[in-house]
Design an enzyme around this catalytic site. Structure first.
Site, mmCIF file in Angstrom:
data_model
loop_
_atom_site.group_PDB
_atom_site.id
_atom_site.type_symbol
_atom_site.label_atom_id
_atom_site.label_comp_id
_atom_site.label_asym_id
_atom_site.label_seq_id
_atom_site.Cartn_x
_atom_site.Cartn_y
_atom_site.Cartn_z
ATOM 1 N N VAL A 30 0.858 -1.180 0.000
ATOM 2 C CA VAL A 30 0.000 0.000 0.000
ATOM 3 C C VAL A 30 0.895 1.231 0.000
ATOM 4 O O VAL A 30 1.753 1.371 0.874
ATOM 5 C CB VAL A 30 -0.937 0.032 1.228
ATOM 6 C CG1 VAL A 30 -1.797 1.289 1.212
ATOM 7 C CG2 VAL A 30 -1.799 -1.219 1.291
ATOM 8 N N HIS A 62 7.865 11.702 -3.145
ATOM 9 C CA HIS A 62 8.230 10.302 -2.897
ATOM 10 C C HIS A 62 7.125 9.338 -3.328
ATOM 11 O O HIS A 62 7.406 8.263 -3.832
ATOM 12 C CB HIS A 62 8.562 10.110 -1.409
ATOM 13 C CG HIS A 62 9.090 8.764 -1.071
ATOM 14 N ND1 HIS A 62 10.298 8.309 -1.545
ATOM 15 C CD2 HIS A 62 8.575 7.776 -0.320
ATOM 16 C CE1 HIS A 62 10.505 7.085 -1.088
ATOM 17 N NE2 HIS A 62 9.482 6.735 -0.346
ATOM 18 N N ASN A 81 -0.176 -7.836 -9.722
ATOM 19 C CA ASN A 81 0.190 -6.611 -9.013
ATOM 20 C C ASN A 81 -0.942 -6.165 -8.090
ATOM 21 O O ASN A 81 -1.955 -5.645 -8.549
ATOM 22 C CB ASN A 81 0.538 -5.504 -10.006
ATOM 23 C CG ASN A 81 1.127 -4.289 -9.323
ATOM 24 O OD1 ASN A 81 1.090 -4.164 -8.104
ATOM 25 N ND2 ASN A 81 1.670 -3.387 -10.108
#
Length: 139
Positions: free
Chosen positions: A66, A74, A98
Site C-alpha cells: 500500500v 516520494h 500486481n
C-alpha cells in the site's frame, strides 16, 4: 498444484492483512500452495521476486503493498517504480499479479484491500493465475 509466493511490503499492517487474506483465499480456492515473505517497502518487491524466482521454488507471485500519497514527491517515485518493476517481471515471462495499491488516503486503501469490498489482493492473485495459465499454454 502450483506454488505461489506472496511478496508483501508490510507498512500498513491492517491493510496488508486484508490484501494478503484476499490473495491467499483466491489461490487456495484453486488448490495452490501459498507462502508469504515480507520486504521493507514497495520498491523492494520486484527484487525479492527475482531472488525467489532464481530459487526455482515458485510458479507465480503476488505483489502486495500500500502506497498512500503524502506531502512529497516520494509517492510518485514509489508508485511508479514499483509498478514498473512488477511490469518488467511480467514482460520477462513471470506470472506476477500486481496488488500494490497506490491511493490518495487510507479510506480508499481500506475499500480496495477489504476482501468483502473490492478485494484487490484477490484480484492480483487471479491475475497471477491467468498469467500462469497463459505461460503454460504458450510454453
Amino acid at each position: 498444484m502450483a506454488r505461489f509466493l506472496i511478496v508483501e511490503a508490510r507498512f500498513y499492517d491492517h491493510l496488508n492483512d486484508l490484501l494478503v487474506a484476499g490473495a491467499r483465499a483466491a489461490l487456495e480456492a484453486e488448490g495452490h500452495a501459498v507462502e508469504v515473505v515480507t520486504v521493507p517497502g514497495a520498491l523492494e518487491i520486484p527484487g525479492a521476486i527475482v531472488l525467489a524466482d532464481q530459487s526455482g521454488q515458485y510458479d507465480g507471485y503476488v505483489a502486495i503493498g500500500v502506497v498512500i500519497r503524502g506531502e512529497t514527491y516520494h509517492f510518485e517515485i514509489v508508485a511508479g517504480e514499483s509498478a514498473r518493476g512488477v511490469m518488467a517481471l511480467t514482460m520477462d515471462g513471470l506470472a506476477v499479479g500486481n496488488g500494490i495499491l497506490t491511493v490518495e488516503n487510507e479510506a480508499q486503501a481500506l475499500v480496495r484491500a477489504d476482501p468483502a469490498e473490492k478485494d484487490k489482493g484477490g484480484e492480483a492473485a487471479k491475475a497471477a493465475l491467468a498469467l500462469l495459465a497463459l505461460r503454460s499454454r504458450y510454453a
